[in-house]
Scaffold this motif. Structure first.
Motif, PDB file in Angstrom:
ATOM      1  N   GLN A 260     136.041  68.456  -1.422  1.00  0.00           N
ATOM      2  CA  GLN A 260     135.169  68.063  -2.703  1.00  0.00           C
ATOM      3  C   GLN A 260     136.023  68.438  -4.152  1.00  0.00           C
ATOM      4  OE1 GLN A 260     131.613  70.375  -1.864  1.00  0.00           O
ATOM      5  NE2 GLN A 260     131.046  68.921  -0.252  1.00  0.00           N
ATOM      6  N   LYS A 261     137.050  69.593  -3.965  1.00  0.00           N
ATOM      7  CA  LYS A 261     137.841  70.038  -5.093  1.00  0.00           C
ATOM      8  C   LYS A 261     139.176  69.028  -5.047  1.00  0.00           C
ATOM      9  CE  LYS A 261     134.792  73.161  -5.978  1.00  0.00           C
ATOM     10  NZ  LYS A 261     135.007  74.509  -5.034  1.00  0.00           N
TER      11      LYS A 261
ATOM     12  N   VAL B  35     136.982  80.105  -9.984  1.00  0.00           N
ATOM     13  CA  VAL B  35     136.221  79.046 -10.478  1.00  0.00           C
ATOM     14  C   VAL B  35     137.037  77.912 -10.087  1.00  0.00           C
ATOM     15  CG1 VAL B  35     135.386  77.654 -12.270  1.00  0.00           C
ATOM     16  CG2 VAL B  35     134.962  79.872 -12.411  1.00  0.00           C
ATOM     17  N   GLY B  36     136.484  76.861  -9.248  1.00  0.00           N
ATOM     18  CA  GLY B  36     137.192  75.704  -8.923  1.00  0.00           C
ATOM     19  C   GLY B  36     136.436  74.431  -9.341  1.00  0.00           C
ATOM     20  N   ASN B  37     137.109  73.466 -10.079  1.00  0.00           N
ATOM     21  CA  ASN B  37     136.368  72.162 -10.614  1.00  0.00           C
ATOM     22  C   ASN B  37     135.236  72.499 -11.166  1.00  0.00           C
ATOM     23  OD1 ASN B  37     138.518  71.091  -9.532  1.00  0.00           O
ATOM     24  ND2 ASN B  37     137.695  69.647  -8.468  1.00  0.00           N
ATOM     25  N   GLY B  38     135.041  73.251 -12.092  1.00  0.00           N
ATOM     26  CA  GLY B  38     133.625  73.836 -12.651  1.00  0.00           C
ATOM     27  C   GLY B  38     132.613  74.659 -11.982  1.00  0.00           C
ATOM     28  N   ALA B  39     132.958  74.790 -10.551  1.00  0.00           N
ATOM     29  CA  ALA B  39     131.831  75.658  -9.944  1.00  0.00           C
ATOM     30  C   ALA B  39     132.509  76.947  -9.655  1.00  0.00           C
ATOM     31  CB  ALA B  39     131.635  74.648  -8.679  1.00  0.00           C
ATOM     32  N   ASP B 141     145.892  63.145 -17.596  1.00  0.00           N
ATOM     33  CA  ASP B 141     144.869  62.337 -17.016  1.00  0.00           C
ATOM     34  C   ASP B 141     145.100  62.498 -15.562  1.00  0.00           C
ATOM     35  OD1 ASP B 141     144.159  61.337 -19.238  1.00  0.00           O
ATOM     36  OD2 ASP B 141     145.256  59.236 -19.142  1.00  0.00           O
ATOM     37  N   THR B 142     146.530  62.821 -14.959  1.00  0.00           N
ATOM     38  CA  THR B 142     146.626  62.857 -13.702  1.00  0.00           C
ATOM     39  C   THR B 142     146.101  64.263 -13.099  1.00  0.00           C
ATOM     40  OG1 THR B 142     148.738  63.361 -14.069  1.00  0.00           O
ATOM     41  CG2 THR B 142     148.515  61.266 -13.318  1.00  0.00           C
ATOM     42  N   VAL B 143     145.833  65.103 -14.064  1.00  0.00           N
ATOM     43  CA  VAL B 143     145.390  66.487 -13.527  1.00  0.00           C
ATOM     44  C   VAL B 143     143.989  66.615 -13.468  1.00  0.00           C
ATOM     45  CG1 VAL B 143     145.676  68.827 -13.801  1.00  0.00           C
ATOM     46  CG2 VAL B 143     147.608  67.452 -14.132  1.00  0.00           C
ATOM     47  N   LYS B 144     143.146  66.351 -12.312  1.00  0.00           N
ATOM     48  CA  LYS B 144     141.728  66.330 -12.217  1.00  0.00           C
ATOM     49  C   LYS B 144     141.222  67.320 -11.567  1.00  0.00           C
ATOM     50  CE  LYS B 144     141.828  61.190 -12.469  1.00  0.00           C
ATOM     51  NZ  LYS B 144     143.009  60.962 -11.282  1.00  0.00           N
ATOM     52  N   SER B 145     142.126  68.319 -10.981  1.00  0.00           N
ATOM     53  CA  SER B 145     141.633  69.398 -10.187  1.00  0.00           C
ATOM     54  C   SER B 145     142.132  70.609 -10.525  1.00  0.00           C
ATOM     55  CB  SER B 145     141.772  69.115  -8.726  1.00  0.00           C
ATOM     56  OG  SER B 145     141.118  69.832  -7.992  1.00  0.00           O
ATOM     57  N   ALA B 146     141.526  71.654 -10.667  1.00  0.00           N
ATOM     58  CA  ALA B 146     142.160  72.878 -10.814  1.00  0.00           C
ATOM     59  C   ALA B 146     141.227  74.113 -10.241  1.00  0.00           C
ATOM     60  CB  ALA B 146     142.131  73.155 -12.499  1.00  0.00           C
ATOM     61  N   ALA B 147     141.912  75.214 -10.202  1.00  0.00           N
ATOM     62  CA  ALA B 147     141.155  76.551  -9.544  1.00  0.00           C
ATOM     63  C   ALA B 147     141.746  77.699 -10.430  1.00  0.00           C
ATOM     64  CB  ALA B 147     141.421  76.591  -8.328  1.00  0.00           C
TER      65      ALA B 147
END
Lengths: 449, 467
Positions: A260-261, B35-39, B141-147
């Protein structure tokens, strides 16, 4: 003394009630209590005897669907009260997430086979005796063997989970575990380290001899190591090396949280052939030979076996309640973690089906390759790219072990390796919570010199 | 009852027939937000406290711990430790003859703090993590995921021993980590920026602000996506301070831990001999020498020995191992303050603190200019070292150097070599200095917060890659 299951259940229930009374929409309490004795080995000798008794409580609360968590290791009224406040305070400042829900109750079948009824009477003297055996068997194998550290540990535990939806579960278990680490020394030469460990829920399965012998065989056989020529060749991975190199990345990629991530290459690939057809992997917490066995997961969802990969085809991901809610599916019972963290997604016992070749035959068929008993390196858990040093490895030419290897690096990609599996052994080895065969794969880059 | 050194000493008076006894109270608050991807993946506050007792009886150690700090339970626990020591002594072949003398710590010891962590609310920390994680996904644009993770350890310890230690220690260690994941088609690659210090809020972001770290992580991930694979070969490498810290810690540091020396490490019997290039001076210190905020600061060790700076290698010559009081007695030297336990329930082991190589006189540009073909390696990743000194660790970024110029970024690599061979090939040290492995933990039965660093360093090593 250790807290009983009932005492833990009572503490958890009170905690949940208190959290709800103080304003939590939903609350969960997870309590543990354990008693351990350990005999530690250092420098070829017994070093220390250790006795440890501890309890802990982890409190998860949801308020307006925001998460708060706190934990404590002293379970008095005052401490519980302030821990509930701490969790609520975090939740009240957190951001709302519609998928933050706690599981609903379902029947938890009692898993027999994780508590040895005789464990209560197992003494610290017996713990020491097994540590002495482990050390002496390893040393008597060959006088060049040196044991840097090791130990035997006996543990009795109980844990309980209660949530405000009515989930309630508890169980007790025993764990006997041991490990040994060291090297072989011959004159000026020091071999590679080897590290072996195992354990069981049952006294009758305590087998320090196999562990000690495997350790000694590995360190002695890695003396006299040499470099080899760089090549692209065949790789045979021992069960230990296969865990490090292949299984950890594979299991991390079927973890729904990573999917999901955006941290998994296996996202959206259910039903696809992701590995050669010989590969079948299940995750099974009800397999009581494995040390991750238990009747329910960290959220109180009952455990059941799950086929992850079947004949090379990806069949399922692992979910806890949160990640399952995100996709509108059911939790697979893979919430993991201790009382000091809110439940994550993770594996339990991981079992790989055996193949139909003997290990001997797998080796005989290799033209040029490497047998790896331990891999020390980095695997990018997302891309699967790996690069690292072969430990206790042997060069194989025309089906024969030629010499042990030093300063030899291998590099490649786990997902490509899975497609290039050319053999799986009949023989399997149990290591803690893993049970798996030797794996042979083709086309791996080897750098040396 | 509030726990005090007096109470610990009172407990210790309840035991006789021991050659040594120590009591260590440890209260630890650990807060963490991820926090990962907003959660929000984790938002927690953990509080652990208890007392560990260690005794030396008939030449063997016993250890027991409890979270109950009433005098009655502490005395019972002390007796448990006594019982375990007696059992161990029955099987121990070589008895411990005694502990090295030391001027044991007395009084209150506080690690320096700029901006107490407790003065910054949990809300502020949660907001920071949430904002930085979100902004990391907005750079490219290519970086769509983070923690993003913030973690802090706030420690309060009391140490008392039968031979006079009576120290109270206050210490805090925050850390911050941002990971960006770049993706294109089915390719995915991650890059991280991390920082961990001993100190307070202002110490944590002294080098780079959280925003700068976010931008760097995203940019590195984006660039790595298009990077090519390096070729595996033996080559000249220039290591950044973080990589140098990892080499100092993993490849040399572990081999000079005296317990490991006694098991037969590669430096056994090499005291006073030349084991590295004459440029190399390697230190393990309980203080944050040269630069501030090192994460492994330990003002008093867990046997009550005050911190000191230990020169392990001086201009290439092996000068000292790292000791606790037991091994110091065996070697007939003074203890170096390296006995450490992670939690109250852990027994002290010989562990490193801040391990670094002292700077030299090159600028990084000069160092690069002299390289015909080689690599500049940045961003230490996990590392391990073997009994024979063979080490391996990862670098997040590898830049090709051709004819004295830095060229293309290549995908991360693993470098390997035999520690003592590699240290002999060191031919240039930078005049810069930084600590950069403070966000990680060292594992040796237990965890320990350590740091490592140095200047940029040039040597030869084996690089793993494709053939």
């Amino acid at each position: 003394m250790n807290l009983t299951e009932n005492e833990l259940l009572e503490i958890c229930s009170l905690t949940v009630k208190q959290a709800v009374a103080k304003g939590a929409d939903e609350a969960e309490a997870y309590g543990v209590s354990s008693m351990e004795s350990e005999a530690a080995i250092e420098r070829n000798d017994i070093m220390l005897g250790k006795y440890h008794q501890a309890s802990g409580l982890g409190i998860r609360v949801l308020k307006n669907r925001a998460l708060g968590f706190s934990s404590i290791n002293r379970l008095g009224r005052v401490q519980i009260d302030s821990a509930v406040d701490a969790a609520l305070q975090i939740a009240s400042r957190g951001s709302s997430d519609p998928y933050n829900v706690l599981p609903k109750p379902s029947k938890i079948p009692r898993l027999s086979g994780i508590l040895d009824p005789k464990a209560e009477s197992f003494s610290s003297e017996e713990t020491l005796r097994h540590a002495v055996d482990l050390l002496e068997i390893a040393k008597s194998y060959d006088k060049r063997v040196t044991v840097d550290s090791g130990g035997f540990n006996t543990s009795l535990y109980s844990h309980a989970i209660v949530n405000s939806n009515g989930v309630e579960g508890s169980e007790s278990g025993s764990v006997f575990s041991w490990f040994i680490m060291g090297m072989a020394i011959q004159g000026e030469e020091v071999s590679s380290f080897d590290f072996q460990f195992d354990g069981s829920h049952h006294m009758k399965n305590i087998d320090v001899r196999t562990t000690a012998n495997r350790f000694s065989e590995n360190v002695v056989s890695s003396l006299g190591s040499k470099q080899c020529e760089a090549c692209k060749g065949t790789l045979i991975l021992s069960p230990e090396a296969a865990i490090e190199l292949v299984l950890q990345t594979l299991m991390s990629s079927v973890n729904s949280n990573n999917i999901q991530k955006g941290r998994s290459k296996l996202a959206g690939r259910l039903g696809e052939q992701i590995a050669s057809s010989g590969l079948t992997i299940t995750d099974d917490a009800t397999w009581t030979e494995g040390l991750a066995a238990g009747g329910f997961d960290r959220e109180g969802v009952p455990h059941q076996p799950l086929t992850v990969v079947e004949n090379g085809v990806l069949r399922s991901y692992l979910y806890n309640t949160y990640t399952a809610a995100r996709e509108g599916v059911k939790s697979t019972g893979h919430a993991v973690g201790d009382e000091e963290s809110s439940p994550r997604v993770g594996t339990s016992n991981v079992l790989m089906q055996p193949g139909n070749s003997s290990l001997e035959k797998l080796l005989k068929e290799v033209r040029r390759g490497i047998l790896v008993t331990r891999f020390s390196g980095n695997v990018n858990p997302i891309s699967g790219d790996f690069s690292g040093v072969v430990k206790g490895g042997h060069l194989i030419v025309n089906g024969e072990k030629v010499h042990p290897l030093k300063e030899t690096l291998i590099a490649g990609n786990v997902f490509e390796l899975l497609q290039n599996i050319s053999g799986i052994s009949k023989e399997r080895q149990k290591i803690f919570n893993f049970y798996l065969p030797y794996i042979r794969a083709e086309n791996i880059s080897v750098t040396s010199g | 009852m509030r726990i005090t050194i007096d109470l610990l000493q009172k407990a210790l008076q309840n035991i006789s027939q021991v050659s040594y006894a120590e009591a260590r109270y440890h209260h630890r608050i650990r807060n963490e937000i991820t926090v990962g991807n907003g959660a929000v993946e984790e938002a927690k506050s953990t509080q652990n406290e208890g007392v560990g007792f260690r005794v030396l009886v008939n030449g063997a150690w016993g250890f027991a711990s409890t979270s109950d700090t009433s005098l009655q339970v502490m005395v019972k626990t002390l007796n448990d430790a006594f019982g375990m020591a007696k059992i161990s002594a029955s099987a121990k072949k070589t008895k411990i003859s005694g502990l090295a003398e030391a001027k044991l710590a007395k009084g209150v010891f506080r690690s320096p703090v700029d901006g107490s962590l407790e003065d910054h609310s949990l809300e502020e920390k949660m907001n920071l993590v949430t904002e930085i994680e979100a902004s990391t996904r907005k750079h490219f644009d290519t970086v769509k995921s983070a923690a993003c993770t913030y973690r802090e350890l706030i420690d309060h310890k009391l140490i008392a021993s039968s031979d006079g230690a009576a120290a109270e220690i206050l210490d805090s260690k925050p850390e911050f980590r941002i990971t960006a994941v770049a993706s294109k088609n089915s390719e995915r690659i991650s890059a991280s920026e991390t920082v961990g210090v001993t100190g307070g809020w202002n110490d944590l972001f002294r080098k780079d602000s959280a925003e700068e770290m976010s931008r760097k992580a995203a940019e590195t991930a984006k660039n790595l996506l298009d990077a090519k694979e390096p070729k595996g070969e033996r080559a000249t490498v220039i290591l950044d301070p973080g990589m140098v810290g990892l080499i100092a810690h993993e490849a040399i540091g572990h081999t000079v831990e005296a317990d490991f020396v006694l098991s037969g490490s590669i430096v056994k019997g090499k005291m006073g001999t030349r084991i590295a290039s004459e440029l190399v001076t390697l230190v393990d210190s309980g203080y944050s020498d040269i630069a501030g905020g090192a994460a492994g600061v330990l003002l008093v060790d867990d046997e009550g020995v005050p911190a000191r700076k230990t020169v392990v290698i001086e201009k290439g010559f092996l000068r000292s191992y790292l000791h606790n009081r037991e091994t110091a007695a065996e070697f007939g030297v003074a203890p170096t303050g390296n006995a450490r336990a992670f939690e109250y329930s852990d027994e002290p082991l010989i562990r490193m603190r801040n391990t670094y190589i002292e700077p030299g006189d090159y600028t990084t540009e000069e160092m690069i200019r002299e390289v015909k073909h080689g690599y500049l390696l940045k961003g230490p990743r996990s590392g391990q070292a073997d009994a024979n000194g063979e080490f391996m660790f990862g670098a997040q970024e590898a830049y090709l150097i051709e004819k004295g110029e830095v060229k293309d970024l290549l995908k991360g690599v693993t470098i390997s070599g035999r520690a003592l061979d590699v240290l002999k090939t060191v031919d240039a040290l930078g005049r810069d200095f930084a600590y950069d492995i403070g966000a990680g933990y060292c594992g040796k039965k237990q965890l320990a917060k350590v740091d490592g660093g140095g200047p940029h360093l040039r040597c030869k090593a084996l690089i793993g890659g494709v053939q």
